[in-house]
Design an enzyme around this catalytic site. Structure first.
Site, PDB file in Angstrom:
ATOM      1  N   PRO A 108       0.681  -5.289  -3.798  1.00 33.92           N
ATOM      2  CA  PRO A 108       0.479  -4.959  -5.207  1.00 33.92           C
ATOM      3  C   PRO A 108       0.052  -6.191  -5.996  1.00 33.92           C
ATOM      4  O   PRO A 108       0.621  -7.271  -5.853  1.00 33.92           O
ATOM      5  CB  PRO A 108       1.861  -4.459  -5.645  1.00 33.92           C
ATOM      6  CG  PRO A 108       2.490  -3.947  -4.390  1.00 33.92           C
ATOM      7  CD  PRO A 108       2.005  -4.863  -3.311  1.00 33.92           C
ATOM      8  N   GLU A 109      -0.969  -6.010  -6.824  1.00 30.43           N
ATOM      9  CA  GLU A 109      -1.488  -7.099  -7.636  1.00 30.43           C
ATOM     10  C   GLU A 109      -1.041  -6.893  -9.078  1.00 30.43           C
ATOM     11  O   GLU A 109      -0.233  -6.010  -9.364  1.00 30.43           O
ATOM     12  CB  GLU A 109      -3.006  -7.171  -7.487  1.00 30.43           C
ATOM     13  CG  GLU A 109      -3.449  -7.373  -6.035  1.00 30.43           C
ATOM     14  CD  GLU A 109      -4.960  -7.410  -5.847  1.00 30.43           C
ATOM     15  OE1 GLU A 109      -5.686  -7.609  -6.848  1.00 30.43           O
ATOM     16  OE2 GLU A 109      -5.424  -7.248  -4.704  1.00 30.43           O
ATOM     17  N   LYS A 163       2.895 -11.566 -10.508  1.00 32.63           N
ATOM     18  CA  LYS A 163       3.225 -10.362  -9.744  1.00 32.63           C
ATOM     19  C   LYS A 163       4.732 -10.138  -9.661  1.00 32.63           C
ATOM     20  O   LYS A 163       5.212  -9.400  -8.798  1.00 32.63           O
ATOM     21  CB  LYS A 163       2.630 -10.461  -8.340  1.00 32.63           C
ATOM     22  CG  LYS A 163       1.112 -10.661  -8.331  1.00 32.63           C
ATOM     23  CD  LYS A 163       0.581 -10.900  -6.938  1.00 32.63           C
ATOM     24  CE  LYS A 163      -0.899 -11.288  -6.964  1.00 32.63           C
ATOM     25  NZ  LYS A 163      -1.428 -11.556  -5.608  1.00 32.63           N
ATOM     26  N   ARG A 221      -9.081 -13.268   4.345  1.00 28.75           N
ATOM     27  CA  ARG A 221      -9.125 -12.054   3.526  1.00 28.75           C
ATOM     28  C   ARG A 221     -10.553 -11.524   3.465  1.00 28.75           C
ATOM     29  O   ARG A 221     -11.514 -12.293   3.418  1.00 28.75           O
ATOM     30  CB  ARG A 221      -8.625 -12.339   2.106  1.00 28.75           C
ATOM     31  CG  ARG A 221      -7.187 -12.815   2.045  1.00 28.75           C
ATOM     32  CD  ARG A 221      -6.776 -13.070   0.624  1.00 28.75           C
ATOM     33  NE  ARG A 221      -5.407 -13.551   0.529  1.00 28.75           N
ATOM     34  CZ  ARG A 221      -4.797 -13.859  -0.597  1.00 28.75           C
ATOM     35  NH1 ARG A 221      -5.455 -13.735  -1.746  1.00 28.75           N
ATOM     36  NH2 ARG A 221      -3.558 -14.292  -0.600  1.00 28.75           N
TER      37      ARG A 221
END
EC number: 3.2.2.23
Length: 284
Positions: A2-3, A58, A274
């Site tokens: 989750p960002e 976050k 990534r």
């Protein structure tokens, strides 16, 4: 993981349920998540009222009337769900049975239950003196919030000057700007027409001037859509986020570019482990 938009969506979902309410029972169902949970966590939470629910990067920060703040990080697969707490006169529904990966359960004086579920246990919780929250190891080195006043063209220009790392990597550096993650950096760079491969120090001031408001807009749109649900993420009511339906490049490898008249397709490259998604024709 989750960002910022997902964490902010969760915070907004929790706020009316938790703020001003007292924790009457804290069920700590395992001693650790990614790291050991704080000592005496149950007794430090029970009987305490939540004064304020904030977000930093976050992390969700629940300020308690005891002078401590509960720090929550969702990790890779964490989710926080709300059960119960019906309005007066509403039909009463029994609280659902707890599941295997429900690791921390908070019951409030309103009848609401807040459950932290984390199948992969990469999440984290800690308790810290509120007056020392900015010095906590998880928060001390964070850069400015991308939706805050400290994040602006002059700041980003200064931080990127002379950097030979790719712009994508620079924006993911939490010391440069807090809370940005892979999804929203890919989307913002596409809208700004900047290749994720371009060296950060070689992005012109003019392009930085357009990138800053684009980052804000992308994040704002994602929050409005409830975040992006690709794997585990859910809103506090269990619903999916919807921003994944508006992706222009992220997770669209080999799909046609959405720019009118562009003949290219979305490409994927790996940067620092990534995936980066971009259009080679539209992004330079």
């Amino acid at each position: 993981m989750p960002e910022l938009p997902e964490v902010e969506t969760v915070r907004r979902g929790l706020e009316p349920v938790m703020t001003g309410q007292r924790i009457i029972e804290a069920d700590i169902r395992r001693p650790d998540l990614r790291w050991p949970l704080p000592a005496n966590m149950q007794t430090r939470l029970e009987g305490k009222r939540i004064l304020r629910l904030a977000r930093r990067s976050k992390y969700i920060l629940a300020e308690l009337d005891s002078g401590e703040t509960l720090i929550i990080h969702l990790g890779m697969s964490g989710r926080i769900l709300i059960h119960g707490g019906q309005a007066p006169g509403a039909f009463h529904h029994a609280l659902p049975s707890l599941e295997k990966h429900d690791h921390v359960v908070l019951d409030f004086d309103t009848g609401a239950r807040v459950v932290f579920n984390d199948a992969r246990r990469f999440g984290a919780m800690d308790l810290c003196e509120t007056t020392e929250i900015d010095q906590h190891p998880m928060l001390a080195t964070l850069g400015p919030e991308p939706l805050g006043n400290a994040f602006h063209e002059a700041y980003l220009t200064t931080r990127l000057k002379g950097r030979m790392t790719p712009i994508k990597s620079a924006l993911l550096d939490q010391k440069v700007v807090a809370g940005l993650g892979n999804i929203y950096v890919c989307e913002a760079l596409f809208q700004a027409g900047i290749s994720p491969l371009r060296k950060a120090g070689r992005v012109s001031e003019t392009r930085i001037a357009s990138l800053v408001p684009i980052i804000r807009t992308v994040l704002g749109d994602a929050i409005e859509a409830g975040g992006s649900s690709l794997r585990d993420y859910r809103q506090t009511d269990g619903d999916l986020g919807y921003f994944q339906h508006r992706f222009r490049v992220y997770d669209r490898e080999n799909a046609p570019c959405v720019t009118a008249g562009c003949p290219d397709v979305v490409r994927r490259v790996v940067q620092s482990g990534r995936s980066s998604f971009y259009c080679p024709s539209c992004q330079r």
